[in-house]
Design a protein around this motif. Structure first.
Motif, PDB file in Angstrom:
ATOM      1  N   VAL A  21       0.667  -1.212  -0.213  1.00  0.00           N
ATOM      2  CA  VAL A  21      -0.225  -0.098  -0.167  1.00  0.00           C
ATOM      3  C   VAL A  21       0.970   1.219   0.075  1.00  0.00           C
ATOM      4  O   VAL A  21       0.720   2.239  -0.894  1.00  0.00           O
ATOM      5  CB  VAL A  21      -0.904  -0.041   1.315  1.00  0.00           C
ATOM      6  CG1 VAL A  21      -1.612   1.376   1.353  1.00  0.00           C
ATOM      7  CG2 VAL A  21      -2.019  -1.129   1.142  1.00  0.00           C
ATOM      8  N   ALA A  22       1.822   1.177   0.862  1.00  0.00           N
ATOM      9  CA  ALA A  22       2.638   2.508   1.072  1.00  0.00           C
ATOM     10  C   ALA A  22       3.499   2.613  -0.368  1.00  0.00           C
ATOM     11  O   ALA A  22       3.840   3.746  -0.811  1.00  0.00           O
ATOM     12  CB  ALA A  22       3.644   2.451   2.141  1.00  0.00           C
ATOM     13  N   THR A  23       3.954   1.444  -0.995  1.00  0.00           N
ATOM     14  CA  THR A  23       4.828   1.748  -2.151  1.00  0.00           C
ATOM     15  C   THR A  23       4.130   1.978  -3.236  1.00  0.00           C
ATOM     16  O   THR A  23       4.654   2.843  -4.087  1.00  0.00           O
ATOM     17  CB  THR A  23       5.510   0.214  -2.333  1.00  0.00           C
ATOM     18  OG1 THR A  23       6.297  -0.062  -1.305  1.00  0.00           O
ATOM     19  CG2 THR A  23       6.392   0.335  -3.705  1.00  0.00           C
ATOM     20  N   ALA A  24       2.854   1.604  -3.469  1.00  0.00           N
ATOM     21  CA  ALA A  24       2.314   2.237  -4.331  1.00  0.00           C
ATOM     22  C   ALA A  24       1.979   3.697  -4.389  1.00  0.00           C
ATOM     23  O   ALA A  24       1.573   4.122  -5.486  1.00  0.00           O
ATOM     24  CB  ALA A  24       0.602   1.304  -4.372  1.00  0.00           C
ATOM     25  N   GLY A  25       1.606   4.136  -3.054  1.00  0.00           N
ATOM     26  CA  GLY A  25       1.501   5.540  -2.954  1.00  0.00           C
ATOM     27  C   GLY A  25       0.251   6.125  -2.297  1.00  0.00           C
ATOM     28  O   GLY A  25      -0.055   7.150  -2.242  1.00  0.00           O
ATOM     29  N   PHE A  26      -0.385   5.207  -1.351  1.00  0.00           N
ATOM     30  CA  PHE A  26      -1.551   5.586  -0.689  1.00  0.00           C
ATOM     31  C   PHE A  26      -1.150   6.318   0.509  1.00  0.00           C
ATOM     32  O   PHE A  26      -0.022   6.198   1.056  1.00  0.00           O
ATOM     33  CB  PHE A  26      -2.144   4.304  -0.409  1.00  0.00           C
ATOM     34  CG  PHE A  26      -3.102   3.645  -1.373  1.00  0.00           C
ATOM     35  CD1 PHE A  26      -4.309   4.145  -1.551  1.00  0.00           C
ATOM     36  CD2 PHE A  26      -2.648   2.588  -2.099  1.00  0.00           C
ATOM     37  CE1 PHE A  26      -5.427   3.338  -2.563  1.00  0.00           C
ATOM     38  CE2 PHE A  26      -3.479   2.118  -3.170  1.00  0.00           C
ATOM     39  CZ  PHE A  26      -4.619   2.318  -3.342  1.00  0.00           C
ATOM     40  N   ASP A  27      -2.098   7.161   0.986  1.00  0.00           N
ATOM     41  CA  ASP A  27      -1.863   8.013   2.078  1.00  0.00           C
ATOM     42  C   ASP A  27      -2.070   7.037   3.232  1.00  0.00           C
ATOM     43  O   ASP A  27      -1.502   7.634   4.285  1.00  0.00           O
ATOM     44  CB  ASP A  27      -2.718   9.295   2.038  1.00  0.00           C
ATOM     45  CG  ASP A  27      -2.373  10.062   0.805  1.00  0.00           C
ATOM     46  OD1 ASP A  27      -1.162  10.357   0.639  1.00  0.00           O
ATOM     47  OD2 ASP A  27      -3.120  10.400  -0.044  1.00  0.00           O
ATOM     48  N   GLY A  28      -3.242   6.353   3.237  1.00  0.00           N
ATOM     49  CA  GLY A  28      -3.672   5.697   4.394  1.00  0.00           C
ATOM     50  C   GLY A  28      -4.144   4.265   4.156  1.00  0.00           C
ATOM     51  O   GLY A  28      -4.027   3.736   3.012  1.00  0.00           O
ATOM     52  N   VAL A  29      -4.532   3.747   5.270  1.00  0.00           N
ATOM     53  CA  VAL A  29      -5.137   2.286   5.138  1.00  0.00           C
ATOM     54  C   VAL A  29      -6.442   2.126   6.362  1.00  0.00           C
ATOM     55  O   VAL A  29      -6.359   2.624   7.135  1.00  0.00           O
ATOM     56  CB  VAL A  29      -4.142   1.409   5.516  1.00  0.00           C
ATOM     57  CG1 VAL A  29      -3.423   1.456   6.911  1.00  0.00           C
ATOM     58  CG2 VAL A  29      -4.179  -0.038   5.022  1.00  0.00           C
TER      59      VAL A  29
END
Length: 613
Positions: A21-29
């Motif tokens: 999720v972080a590597t793809a570029g999302f801000d949150g989860v």
């Protein structure tokens, strides 16, 4: 806007999901409870891991079957809630999703539901936590978003708001325009999912067939626009239950997910991505093989001629009309048998097209350039096919053809009166069945990337998608969807074979347009190339369905030419034998026919299985 995704949308353990999720570029989860319960990381460790990755924890979910229950059940539910609040404090999460009850002991009493949710919100507020109440489409008594909002409004607690979920709203056919009646500050969360339009139980539909925005049949842009217009300021978050995504790699799925949100924001008018013109045609198709002689033989029989060779790469250019095929023997790290590995598309602004592609997360293909090579940008499609952005033969932009050096023409094949087509030394006649251009490219996708590929080609190239079709194959069903430019200049057919590991399951093909398919097929056969044999039973059925002229029907049967027609025109097509993983199709369109002969697919697939090399 901020972007988020529920961990249930991805495969693997929680730690791998967070990294993807972080590597793809999302801000949150959104932390899905099962991911926490089944993993070795403590809530504190998950909190630290998210912080290290730069991810906010936007939601903890789900908390089920709470409201409108008898007093003894309420007491148990409140105890359960207090334990969840403690976990959330350890996680650093301050928003809990509460789904409308499906429990048998829940009663149909909005006032009671509001009273108990108010009590829950009061307890949550003591921990610095808010409650987002969501209507499940299959909720026992509350199944629509406007009903859930009425209960939240009646409860009237600052720590209680509603969660809007596009699947639960649109699967029931609810009108999203009613979102305008909800104050923005009371919309605590927005979850997004698309889905193919299906006639089935809504719970099974939700649990197995949700997909990312733009990959299904829901119109999500108006819903998102209405929510933002109402004053919603939270993240756009994806919550997708999908059997395929849960088996695919988390990293690529996360990139696909974020791409879908970027394109949704664009379509909802919330952001502007770099614009690029829709491609006008194919510049080339590139085939690679360790041994290109079999491909050379087929191309020669089709009427192509080698016209040039790359100045320093082992790549040949073969041309006929506006159709260009590159043969590449530099197969290091690739399959050794023949394969379609790249396409070039014509665009008036190649650099703009490349900027658009990168903005929607298309991976850039590293390219070695010689000192005099033309600038040529390329990105990789989900299946690995390289897509080059070209402006061929224009004075205002360097052309990729400038990287090639002309080769002497080979002798033309002999016809009945000498070299075929020669009327005189200076006025050559056009051979019968001349290929005009590339009509379409067909790419067989890995089974888990079909929806991703459809979104990629629409989002990156601006192509429009036809409906998905299921085509009969002797070993199952082939799922197929065509994407094309409005004028048909670029057509790409995406397929998923029924047997991912079967020999030949990843066949690709190039369809070549001609104005005289009979002449093209005859020339192909006269040059010794094999046409795909078609069963005589097909032509008996064709006669029954369309009552073609007997003489015409006999010609089609003799050459293995398939036939289809619709209200706009006719479509005739035939196929070469397969070379490695590649075969060619000759097509002739008349009138306004825009399809691909789908009614003949079962016959063609059966013949290919029967006659595969």
């Amino acid at each position: 806007m901020r972007t988020s995704i529920a961990t249930v949308s991805l495969s693997g353990p929680l730690s791998e999901k967070l990294t993807a999720v972080a590597t793809a570029g999302f801000d949150g989860v959104e932390i899905f409870e099962n991911d926490l319960l089944g993993g070795p990381l403590s809530p504190e460790e998950v909190r630290l891991r998210c912080a290290d990755l730069g991810l906010g924890i936007d939601l903890y979910q789900p908390f089920r079957d709470f409201e409108a229950v008898p007093a003894d059940v309420l007491a148990r539910n409140l105890r359960r809630a207090e334990r969840k609040f403690a976990v959330m404090e350890r996680l650093g999460a301050d928003l809990l999703l509460v789904c409308s009850s499906v429990a048998a002991d829940a009663v149909d009493d909005d006032a009671l539901a509001a009273e108990q949710l108010r009590l829950l919100a009061d307890r949550a507020a003591d921990h610095g936590i808010r409650i987002a109440y969501e209507a499940l489409a299959w909720g026992r008594h509350v199944s629509t978003y406007d009903h859930a909002w009425r209960i939240v409004e009646q409860a009237d607690h600052p720590a209680l708001g509603t969660c809007l979920d596009s699947f639960h709203i649109l699967s029931r056919g609810s009108d999203p325009r009613g979102i305008a009646d909800i104050p923005g500050e009371k919309i605590f969360f927005l979850q997004l999912a698309d889905a193919p339009l299906m006639a089935m139980d809504v719970l099974q539909w939700s649990r197995h067939y949700r997909c990312f925005p733009g990959q299904g049949g829901f119109d999500l842009a108006p819903l998102v626009a209405a929510t933002v217009k109402a004053g919603y300021q939270g993240p756009l978050s994806l919550e997708v239950f999908n059997d395929v995504f849960r088996q695919a790699g988390a990293a690529s799925t996360a990139v696909d997910a974020l791409r879908s949100l970027l394109l949704l924001e664009e379509s909802a008018g919330l952001s502007a991505l770099p614009a690029a013109p829709v491609p006008s045609g194919f510049a080339f198709a590139e085939l690679t093989a360790a041994d290109t002689e079999p491909l050379r033989a087929v191309l020669g029989a089709l009427g192509f001629a080698q016209t040039a060779r790359h100045t320093w790469k082992p790549v040949e250019l073969w041309e006929q009309g506006e159709a260009r095929i590159l043969l590449n023997t530099g197969v290091s790290g690739r399959r050794q048998d023949s394969a379609l590995t790249a396409i070039g598309v014509e665009t008036s602004r190649p650099q703009g097209a490349a900027r658009r592609a990168e903005a929607v997360l298309a991976p850039v293909v590293p390219r070695r350039r010689g000192p005099g090579d033309a600038p040529l940008d390329a990105v990789a499609a989900p299946d690995g096919t390289e897509v080059f952005f070209c402006r061929t033969g224009q004075s205002d932009h360097p052309s990729w053809t400038g990287d090639f050096t002309a080769v002497p023409p080979r002798a033309l094949p002999e016809g009945p009166e000498g070299p075929e087509g020669l009327k005189g030394p200076e006025e050559p006649d056009e051979p019968a069945g001349t290929v005009r251009r590339i009509d379409h490219i067909a790419l067989t996708q890995p089974w888990h990337q079909f929806d991703e590929a459809s979104l990629f080609h629409r989002g990156v190239l601006g192509l429009e998608a036809d409906d998905s079709l299921d085509l009969a194959d002797p070993y199952g069903l082939v799922r197929s969807r065509a994407v094309a430019s409005p004028d048909g200049g670029v057509r790409i057919v995406l397929n998923v074979a029924p047997a991912p590991d079967a020999d030949g399951a990843r066949l690709q093909h190039i369809a070549l347009a001609t104005d005289d398919i009979v002449g093209a097929a005859r020339r192909l056969r006269e040059q010794g190339a094999d046409l795909l044999p078609i069963s005589a039973n097909y032509y008996d059925d064709l006669d029954a369905r369309h009552a073609l002229d007997p003489q015409r029907l006999a010609v089609l049967a003799d050459l293995g030419i398939l036939y289809d027609r619709d209200a706009n025109g006719e479509f005739l097509h035939c196929y070469t034998a397969t070379v490695g993983r590649v075969f060619f199709e000759l097509v002739q369109r008349t009138g306004g026919y825009r399809g691909y002969g789908a009614s003949n697919a079962a016959v063609r697939l059966a013949a290919q299985h029967l006659h595969q090399p």
